[in-house]
Every structure is written in C-alpha cells, then in structure tokens.
Enzyme design. Structure first.
Site, short mmCIF file in Angstrom:
data_model
loop_
_atom_site.label_atom_id
_atom_site.label_comp_id
_atom_site.label_asym_id
_atom_site.label_seq_id
_atom_site.Cartn_x
_atom_site.Cartn_y
_atom_site.Cartn_z
N GLU A 60 -1.92 0.39 7.01
CA GLU A 60 -0.58 0.91 7.26
C GLU A 60 -0.65 1.86 8.47
O GLU A 60 -1.65 2.55 8.67
CB GLU A 60 -0.10 1.67 6.03
CG GLU A 60 1.27 2.31 6.18
CD GLU A 60 1.58 3.29 5.06
OE1 GLU A 60 2.75 3.41 4.69
OE2 GLU A 60 0.64 3.95 4.56
N LYS A 129 7.78 -1.88 2.05
CA LYS A 129 7.26 -0.88 1.13
C LYS A 129 8.34 -0.41 0.16
O LYS A 129 9.39 0.08 0.57
CB LYS A 129 6.71 0.30 1.93
CG LYS A 129 5.98 1.36 1.11
CD LYS A 129 5.42 2.43 2.04
CE LYS A 129 4.56 3.44 1.32
NZ LYS A 129 3.98 4.43 2.27
N CYS A 162 0.17 1.55 0.48
CA CYS A 162 -0.15 2.97 0.30
C CYS A 162 0.35 3.52 -1.04
O CYS A 162 -0.19 3.20 -2.09
CB CYS A 162 0.42 3.75 1.48
SG CYS A 162 -0.31 5.38 1.73
#
Length: 338
Positions: A60, A129, A162
């Site tokens: 990322e 995300k 993440c």
C-alpha cells in the site's frame, strides 16, 4: 516449508515475492511518473530474481507515500498511465502483480485501491479499501466488497489493505468466499509491528488460509515504514519473514494452495472456518447453524451500537487536520475530492 524461498518449486506450488519498497515522497505529477517507473523496474527485478516467481506484491502507498495528499493532480484513474504501465510490466515480464493506487473519486474523497494484474497484462482483481485507518486516513470507504479470483496455478486469491486486516471479519469474508491465499498490503510504521505480526498469523490460522503480507520500508524523512514482508501458512506458522528492514528487498516463498484445500476438507480439530456454521456437530446433526452473535444481527440491520458508544471521544478526522464530514455514506459530493 517454503521451498528455500521459492527457489525449489514443487508441482503445485505458487511462488510469491513481497517487495519491501522504499517509502517515496510524491507531491507532483512528475513525482508520480518517476515512482511508477521505479515500480515497473522492480517488477522486472522480481522476474530476474526468480524465474519461477508467479506473483509479485507491492505495498500500500507504493505510488503515493504516506502524505495523505488528496490533490486530484496526483490521483490515479483505472484507465490512467500508471495502471497501463503496470499492465505492460506484468505482460512483458510474464508475471502476476499486485499494486496500490490512490484513486480519483469525483463523488467524494479518493479511494485507496488495490489491483491484481495477470501475466498477460489483464486486470483480474479490483478492490477498494473497506476500512481506512481512521482518524489518520481520509479515504472513502470501499464499496466493491471483497472479490476472490482465480490466480496463478488456479489458486484462489483475495486482497485486503492494511487496517482491513485488523478486523477478523475481513479475513473470514475472504476465506468464506473461497480464498486460499489472502494478500494484505500496508503502509504501517513501527508502532504497529507486533499487531501486524500476530494478526497476519491469526488471519491465516482462523481461516485455514495462507496470508501474504507486506509494508512499505525505509524512511521518507518523516515516517519510518518497517517492511516486515511476512508469509504465513494456513496453520498460522511463519513461512517467510523479512526482519532486516532492508529497502527494496523481495521476500519470497513457495506456498501450497493444494494443501489449503486438503486441510479444509480433511481437518477435524480447528477447522474453524467450517465449524463457525456448524457448532457442536458431535452433539447435534450438522451442528447448530444459527447466528447467535448479536453484533452480526445489529450490523446487518444498521443498528450496530456499542454499550459505550456515546462516550467514544474520536469519531471524525478533525484531530488529524481534516474537516468534520457532513455527507453520509453513499451520497456524492461534487467538490469533496478537489
């Protein structure tokens, strides 16, 4: 077993390379173009590094760094030059690639998106995300769900980003939809190191699923990313782990999705992904197949609420310099990303 970092490929093995990419500083379109070329060059390095590598994964923030800059001049588009360059690199080097972009969103804040491209240059997976790292990140909550695709050697792949991986529900959703390998890309810095490690392992063990995880690496003069490329087997054991903090090192291993399939069918004890929906099958035929979890019902009904909800102190991004939002999820705002 990791096949000596993937040097020794077995018949059913999938070779994965995790690039602990040097943390960049990207301010201008020229910076973005230069960083795109850095990534393209590292795709070629990955292929030269291991002719048998099937998939190379970039972290990322690989293009944009950790500035949280939402300047539309440096945001990417799916039909833009950055994605086109990644497609060409994968095709030229005959390798699958996983990449990170901050994606322009005309109806709100930018999306933090991830893509997987196959070895012919075709886009195979497109993910946004779902859980931005609030209150630090300004990104729009993802709206595409979690796609699962057929990857190299037919392995079922999913991608999360993440902070997504701190929610057990995310890894469970990947596995429930069939993922045998879950990729997790990140920009995490050193304070999250231990949380990163044990969630990578627990996401694997709790779902009988390989996890392949990598962060940015090095310093940009403000932030220090940690690398920590980490591949965990479906039993939670660590197959490969980059602990040197060396920038642009590629952490490699062979993983065996065929053994994931075997475990999911053959395990009794700790076959948790199955047993969640078949509680106590020794006592009752087929196990209890109810949903006894209050939070699941409340979340689905739009009434998720903690006992201490009204006492939570940080509920927007003002502490990190962002304006308090007034727009509701799913409602467009013409100027929100400008």
């Amino acid at each position: 077993m990791n096949g000596l970092g993937g040097l020794n490929k077995s018949e059913h093995g999938v070779g994965i390379g995790l690039v602990q990419l040097q943390l960049p500083v990207t301010v201008t379109p020229q910076d973005l173009a230069r960083q795109t070329q850095v990534i393209v060059d590292l795709v070629a390095k990955a292929r030269r590094n291991q002719p048998g590598m099937d998939l190379v994964v970039f972290p990322e923030y690989a293009l944009h760094g950790l500035s949280m800059d939402i300047n539309p001049d440096i945001m990417c588009r799916m039909d833009g030059p950055e994605v086109a360059a990644f497609k060409a690199a994968c095709k030229q080097n005959r390798i699958w690639g996983c990449f990170s972009i901050m994606e322009y969103n005309p109806g709100g804040m930018p999306y933090n998106s991830g893509i997987i491209i196959d070895d012919t240059g075709a886009l195979k997976l497109y993910y946004r995300k779902m859980h931005p790292w609030v209150p630090v990140e300004p990104w729009e909550p993802g709206d595409l769900g979690i796609p699962v695709i057929d990857g190299p050697k037919g392995a079922k792949l999913a991608l999360i980003i993440c902070h997504d991986g701190m929610f057990p529900e995310m890894a469970r959703e990947c596995a429930y939809k069939g993922a045998e390998i879950m990729i997790r890309t990140a920009g995490y810095t050193a304070p999250i190191r231990e949380s990163w490690r044990f969630t990578n392992q627990s996401n694997a063990f709790c779902n009988l699923m390989v996890t392949a995880n990598v962060c940015m690496c090095g310093s940009d003069g403000t932030f220090d990313s940690m690398g920590e490329g980490m591949i965990c087997n479906f039993d939670g054991s660590i197959i490969a782990h980059g602990t040197s903090g060396r920038v642009n090192e590629i952490i490699t291993a062979e993983v065996r999705p065929d053994l994931v399939r075997e475990a999911r069918l053959g395990w009794g004890v700790e076959n948790n992904i199955y047993q969640l929906g078949h509680r106590g099958y020794v006592a009752v035929a087929g196990g209890a197949q109810d949903a006894p979890y209050t939070y699941m019902h409340d979340l689905a009904a739009g009434r998720y609420r903690l006992p201490w909800e009204v006492e939570v102190k940080i509920t927007d991004g003002t502490a990190c310099g962002f304006e308090k939002p007034t727009r509701l999820y799913g409602k467009p705002a013409k100027s929100a990303a400008e």
